[in-house]
Design a protein around this motif. Structure first.
Motif, PDB file in Angstrom:
ATOM      1  N   PHE A  14       0.868  -1.165   0.000  1.00 35.34           N
ATOM      2  CA  PHE A  14       0.000   0.000   0.000  1.00 35.34           C
ATOM      3  C   PHE A  14       0.909   1.221   0.000  1.00 35.34           C
ATOM      4  O   PHE A  14       1.139   1.860   1.003  1.00 35.34           O
ATOM      5  CB  PHE A  14      -0.887  -0.031   1.244  1.00 35.34           C
ATOM      6  N   LEU A  15       1.475   1.496  -1.158  1.00 41.12           N
ATOM      7  CA  LEU A  15       2.561   2.471  -1.224  1.00 41.12           C
ATOM      8  C   LEU A  15       2.071   3.914  -1.278  1.00 41.12           C
ATOM      9  O   LEU A  15       2.647   4.790  -0.655  1.00 41.12           O
ATOM     10  CB  LEU A  15       3.438   2.184  -2.450  1.00 41.12           C
ATOM     11  N   CYS A  16       1.036   4.184  -2.087  1.00 37.75           N
ATOM     12  CA  CYS A  16       0.568   5.552  -2.273  1.00 37.75           C
ATOM     13  C   CYS A  16       1.735   6.486  -2.537  1.00 37.75           C
ATOM     14  O   CYS A  16       1.894   7.531  -1.921  1.00 37.75           O
ATOM     15  CB  CYS A  16      -0.208   6.041  -1.053  1.00 37.75           C
ATOM     16  N   SER A  17       2.612   6.099  -3.432  1.00 42.16           N
ATOM     17  CA  SER A  17       3.821   6.870  -3.677  1.00 42.16           C
ATOM     18  C   SER A  17       3.622   7.844  -4.815  1.00 42.16           C
ATOM     19  O   SER A  17       2.709   7.724  -5.611  1.00 42.16           O
ATOM     20  CB  SER A  17       4.977   5.933  -4.015  1.00 42.16           C
ATOM     21  N   ALA A  18       4.516   8.809  -4.898  1.00 41.14           N
ATOM     22  CA  ALA A  18       4.426   9.807  -5.957  1.00 41.14           C
ATOM     23  C   ALA A  18       4.999   9.287  -7.261  1.00 41.14           C
ATOM     24  O   ALA A  18       4.775   9.842  -8.319  1.00 41.14           O
ATOM     25  CB  ALA A  18       5.155  11.070  -5.538  1.00 41.14           C
ATOM     26  N   GLY A  19       5.776   8.232  -7.196  1.00 39.97           N
ATOM     27  CA  GLY A  19       6.419   7.697  -8.395  1.00 39.97           C
ATOM     28  C   GLY A  19       5.653   6.527  -8.969  1.00 39.97           C
ATOM     29  O   GLY A  19       4.533   6.234  -8.591  1.00 39.97           O
ATOM     30  N   ARG A  20       6.268   5.832  -9.904  1.00 42.23           N
ATOM     31  CA  ARG A  20       5.631   4.676 -10.524  1.00 42.23           C
ATOM     32  C   ARG A  20       5.778   3.457  -9.633  1.00 42.23           C
ATOM     33  O   ARG A  20       6.611   3.407  -8.742  1.00 42.23           O
ATOM     34  CB  ARG A  20       6.253   4.409 -11.892  1.00 42.23           C
ATOM     35  N   SER A  21       4.972   2.442  -9.907  1.00 47.74           N
ATOM     36  CA  SER A  21       4.975   1.264  -9.046  1.00 47.74           C
ATOM     37  C   SER A  21       5.773   0.132  -9.667  1.00 47.74           C
ATOM     38  O   SER A  21       5.761  -0.062 -10.865  1.00 47.74           O
ATOM     39  CB  SER A  21       3.536   0.791  -8.805  1.00 47.74           C
ATOM     40  N   ILE A 383     -12.386  -7.647 -24.733  1.00 47.42           N
ATOM     41  CA  ILE A 383     -12.207  -6.550 -23.789  1.00 47.42           C
ATOM     42  C   ILE A 383     -11.155  -5.570 -24.307  1.00 47.42           C
ATOM     43  O   ILE A 383     -11.341  -4.353 -24.250  1.00 47.42           O
ATOM     44  CB  ILE A 383     -11.811  -7.085 -22.400  1.00 47.42           C
ATOM     45  N   ARG A 384     -10.064  -6.096 -24.867  1.00 46.23           N
ATOM     46  CA  ARG A 384      -8.988  -5.230 -25.345  1.00 46.23           C
ATOM     47  C   ARG A 384      -9.450  -4.273 -26.440  1.00 46.23           C
ATOM     48  O   ARG A 384      -9.008  -3.118 -26.490  1.00 46.23           O
ATOM     49  CB  ARG A 384      -7.823  -6.090 -25.865  1.00 46.23           C
ATOM     50  N   LYS A 385     -10.375  -4.691 -27.287  1.00 46.72           N
ATOM     51  CA  LYS A 385     -10.768  -3.863 -28.433  1.00 46.72           C
ATOM     52  C   LYS A 385     -11.495  -2.590 -28.018  1.00 46.72           C
ATOM     53  O   LYS A 385     -11.577  -1.630 -28.792  1.00 46.72           O
ATOM     54  CB  LYS A 385     -11.610  -4.668 -29.416  1.00 46.72           C
ATOM     55  N   THR A 386     -12.049  -2.560 -26.788  1.00 50.81           N
ATOM     56  CA  THR A 386     -12.710  -1.349 -26.307  1.00 50.81           C
ATOM     57  C   THR A 386     -11.941  -0.709 -25.155  1.00 50.81           C
ATOM     58  O   THR A 386     -12.481   0.091 -24.393  1.00 50.81           O
ATOM     59  CB  THR A 386     -14.151  -1.657 -25.855  1.00 50.81           C
ATOM     60  N   GLN A 387     -10.668  -1.038 -25.038  1.00 46.65           N
ATOM     61  CA  GLN A 387      -9.854  -0.545 -23.938  1.00 46.65           C
ATOM     62  C   GLN A 387      -9.133   0.747 -24.315  1.00 46.65           C
ATOM     63  O   GLN A 387      -8.648   0.919 -25.437  1.00 46.65           O
ATOM     64  CB  GLN A 387      -8.833  -1.607 -23.521  1.00 46.65           C
ATOM     65  N   SER A 388      -9.072   1.654 -23.348  1.00 37.90           N
ATOM     66  CA  SER A 388      -8.282   2.879 -23.487  1.00 37.90           C
ATOM     67  C   SER A 388      -6.938   2.725 -22.787  1.00 37.90           C
ATOM     68  O   SER A 388      -5.926   3.257 -23.250  1.00 37.90           O
ATOM     69  CB  SER A 388      -9.051   4.069 -22.895  1.00 37.90           C
ATOM     70  N   ALA A 389      -6.926   1.987 -21.676  1.00 35.74           N
ATOM     71  CA  ALA A 389      -5.700   1.793 -20.893  1.00 35.74           C
ATOM     72  C   ALA A 389      -4.606   1.146 -21.722  1.00 35.74           C
ATOM     73  O   ALA A 389      -4.870   0.389 -22.658  1.00 35.74           O
ATOM     74  CB  ALA A 389      -6.008   0.909 -19.679  1.00 35.74           C
ATOM     75  N   ASP A 390      -3.363   1.463 -21.381  1.00 42.04           N
ATOM     76  CA  ASP A 390      -2.201   0.829 -22.007  1.00 42.04           C
ATOM     77  C   ASP A 390      -2.216   0.997 -23.530  1.00 42.04           C
ATOM     78  O   ASP A 390      -2.053   0.036 -24.283  1.00 42.04           O
ATOM     79  CB  ASP A 390      -2.158  -0.664 -21.645  1.00 42.04           C
ATOM     80  N   ASP A 404       4.853  -0.622 -25.887  1.00 38.03           N
ATOM     81  CA  ASP A 404       5.756   0.512 -25.738  1.00 38.03           C
ATOM     82  C   ASP A 404       5.281   1.487 -24.671  1.00 38.03           C
ATOM     83  O   ASP A 404       5.638   2.661 -24.678  1.00 38.03           O
ATOM     84  CB  ASP A 404       5.914   1.251 -27.083  1.00 38.03           C
ATOM     85  N   THR A 405       4.466   1.013 -23.747  1.00 33.24           N
ATOM     86  CA  THR A 405       3.946   1.863 -22.674  1.00 33.24           C
ATOM     87  C   THR A 405       4.646   1.533 -21.359  1.00 33.24           C
ATOM     88  O   THR A 405       5.150   0.428 -21.155  1.00 33.24           O
ATOM     89  CB  THR A 405       2.435   1.652 -22.496  1.00 33.24           C
ATOM     90  N   SER A 406       4.653   2.503 -20.440  1.00 31.59           N
ATOM     91  CA  SER A 406       5.282   2.268 -19.139  1.00 31.59           C
ATOM     92  C   SER A 406       4.518   1.226 -18.337  1.00 31.59           C
ATOM     93  O   SER A 406       5.114   0.418 -17.615  1.00 31.59           O
ATOM     94  CB  SER A 406       5.375   3.577 -18.345  1.00 31.59           C
ATOM     95  N   ALA A 407       3.181   1.222 -18.451  1.00 36.27           N
ATOM     96  CA  ALA A 407       2.386   0.237 -17.724  1.00 36.27           C
ATOM     97  C   ALA A 407       2.783  -1.177 -18.123  1.00 36.27           C
ATOM     98  O   ALA A 407       2.873  -2.080 -17.279  1.00 36.27           O
ATOM     99  CB  ALA A 407       0.896   0.463 -17.982  1.00 36.27           C
ATOM    100  N   TYR A 408       2.998  -1.377 -19.420  1.00 33.15           N
ATOM    101  CA  TYR A 408       3.379  -2.699 -19.908  1.00 33.15           C
ATOM    102  C   TYR A 408       4.807  -3.034 -19.472  1.00 33.15           C
ATOM    103  O   TYR A 408       5.056  -4.089 -18.877  1.00 33.15           O
ATOM    104  CB  TYR A 408       3.282  -2.736 -21.433  1.00 33.15           C
ATOM    105  N   LYS A 409       5.760  -2.146 -19.752  1.00 31.34           N
ATOM    106  CA  LYS A 409       7.167  -2.435 -19.495  1.00 31.34           C
ATOM    107  C   LYS A 409       7.493  -2.511 -18.007  1.00 31.34           C
ATOM    108  O   LYS A 409       8.254  -3.380 -17.580  1.00 31.34           O
ATOM    109  CB  LYS A 409       8.042  -1.350 -20.138  1.00 31.34           C
ATOM    110  N   GLU A 410       6.926  -1.594 -17.233  1.00 29.03           N
ATOM    111  CA  GLU A 410       7.345  -1.435 -15.838  1.00 29.03           C
ATOM    112  C   GLU A 410       6.475  -2.202 -14.845  1.00 29.03           C
ATOM    113  O   GLU A 410       6.818  -2.265 -13.663  1.00 29.03           O
ATOM    114  CB  GLU A 410       7.357   0.050 -15.484  1.00 29.03           C
ATOM    115  N   ARG A 411       5.362  -2.759 -15.315  1.00 27.64           N
ATOM    116  CA  ARG A 411       4.534  -3.543 -14.406  1.00 27.64           C
ATOM    117  C   ARG A 411       4.247  -4.942 -14.961  1.00 27.64           C
ATOM    118  O   ARG A 411       4.658  -5.924 -14.382  1.00 27.64           O
ATOM    119  CB  ARG A 411       3.244  -2.774 -14.096  1.00 27.64           C
TER     120      ARG A 411
END
Length: 447
Positions: A14-21, A383-390, A404-411
């Motif tokens: 439960f980090l609630c940090s200012a940076g990425r996870s 689900i992916r075809k109507t997704q905005s995330a990532d 090529d997104t941070s969500a994909y690479k970093e999580r």
């Protein structure tokens, strides 16, 4: 109440940090103190501990939902008005650019979602109001739903769905509240003694202020018929009577990641309440999945349900495991470890057609045996075809490529690389700055 089984270790970040996870690279907080009982109310206890990250609370409740609510309200009355103000302000910020406010949208949220909340949880909220009043703190009952609703709408694609007469439409993500969550579960060949390890990383921006009210709530509920329900714990914030994550005494653990999608509605059960319902009523993975499938969903989310199979630990029939569940308002799709649909997943456009890059499909699914993990990207095509995330295909000016997104690479990908690194003894570095997050060496188990 039966003790929580140690056969399933549930790591909650439960980090609630200012940076990425970075879900598998937790910040370990060394504390010199210990939890101390600071207040009691009948069988209930409030415990607190000071840490370098602020005050940490644990509250233990027992009885019917009305009784547990009253205990909660009386023990936490001094902080409830503060934490609920934070949730109220978050809703205000969320709809500010629409020229709207908490006062305008809250009745809409309540009218849409409240009918889908099981009555026992409504009784609990009434109890919280009663308990706080006994402690000299007046709390508006509707305000107590603000944390439940805020958690649910934090990943909304089109905020106009919560305006009384609709709105201009389009996606909006507030600059000061950016959830970057992830989860994993690993067991069997990947873990010491085959036990199941599960995580949930909640990474809300620190400036929201909600991390000042972090709390673990332990429930020992009794139904109206006097029958005991599962004992369980939830992780969240004071004033949020739902589960951001949790684990029950049978070894069932739950986690969630927001996965913004245009297939959405408010006419459903808030996910924080759905997770509590699963913890209270499920004894195994199949039962938990059935409850999730039957629950009417609202927005786009990815969930984890893990089962340490605590009752059969050590027997030949012991079989821990976990699933990732991708959802939107219309779909609930379950993925198991090593799922071939994940291994062969290709990026698609908004019509579900495979996207070609340099004449080749974009393979983005990563799959492992004895493990499930997720960030934002959905694997299921419907689900992916109507997704905005990532970098989803409905996102403005998007090519639909999640890789090529941070969500994909970093999580998502980083979790895969670390789990694979444990198995093969590989060194793993963060993709953004090259920092080592897993030392190389001999293959080893997670423990």
């Amino acid at each position: 109440m039966k003790r929580f089984s140690m056969h399933l270790l549930f790591i909650v970040l439960f980090l609630c940090s200012a940076g990425r996870s970075y879900s598998l690279v937790p910040k370990v907080i060394d504390t010199e103190g210990k939890l101390e009982v600071v207040a009691t109310e009948g069988p209930a206890k409030l415990m607190e501990m000071q840490t370098p990250e602020g005050k940490f609370r644990v509250v233990l409740l027992e009885g019917t939902h009305r009784e547990m609510g009253r205990q909660y309200g009386k023990l936490l009355a001094p902080v409830l008005s503060e934490s609920l103000t934070v949730f109220r302000n978050l809703i205000d910020r969320k709809v500010y650019d629409f020229g709207s406010s908490y006062e305008v949208v809250m009745p809409v949220l309540h009218k849409k979602m409240n009918p889908h909340i099981p009555p026992r949880f409504g009784e609990e909220i009434k109890g919280i109001v009663e308990g706080a009043k006994e402690a000299g703190v007046e709390i508006d009952e509707q305000l107590l739903y603000s944390g439940i609703y805020m958690s649910n709408i934090s990943d909304a694609y089109d905020l106009s769905v919560m305006l009384p007469r609709g709105g201009r439409g389009g996606a909006y993500v507030p600059k000061d509240h950016i959830p970057s969550c992830s989860f994993f579960a690993a067991w069997g060949s990947r873990a010491e003694d085959g036990k199941l390890y599960a995580s949930r990383d909640l990474d809300w921006h620190k400036m929201t202020g909600i991390s000042d009210y972090k709390i673990v709530t332990v429930y020992a509920p009794v139904g109206r018929n006097g029958k005991k329900l599962n004992g369980y714990m939830t992780v969240g914030a004071a004033g949020l009577p739902g589960a951001l994550a949790g684990m029950n005494e049978k070894g069932i653990a739950v986690a969630e990641v927001g996965a913004v999608n245009s297939e959405e509605t408010l006419d459903g059960t808030p996910w924080t309440i759905m997770l509590r319902d699963i913890l209270e009523r499920s004894s195994d993975l199949d039962e938990a999945v059935r409850i999730m499938k039957k629950t009417r969903k609202t927005l786009g989310y990815n969930f984890m349900i893990a089962d340490g199979d605590a009752d059969r630990y050590g027997s030949k029939n012991w079989s821990p495991g976990a699933v990732a569940v991708e959802t939107d308002a219309e779909h609930t799709i379950v993925f198991k470890a090593g799922d071939p649909r994940e291994k062969g997943a290709k990026a698609v456009d908004k019509n579900g057609k495979v996207i070609l890059k340099d004449g080749k499909p974009i393979f983005y699914g990563l799959s492992l045996d004895d493990a499930v993990f997720r960030a934002d990207a959905a694997i299921a095509k419907d689900i992916r075809k109507t997704q905005s995330a990532d970098n989803g295909p409905i996102r403005y000016n998007s090519d639909g490529d999640p890789t090529d997104t941070s969500a994909y690479k970093e999580r998502y990908e980083l979790q895969y690389r670390i789990l694979n690194g444990f198995e093969k003894g590989l060194e793993v570095r963060r993709p953004d700055n090259g920092e080592i997050v897993l030392e190389g060496g001999s293959p080893r188990k997670i423990g």
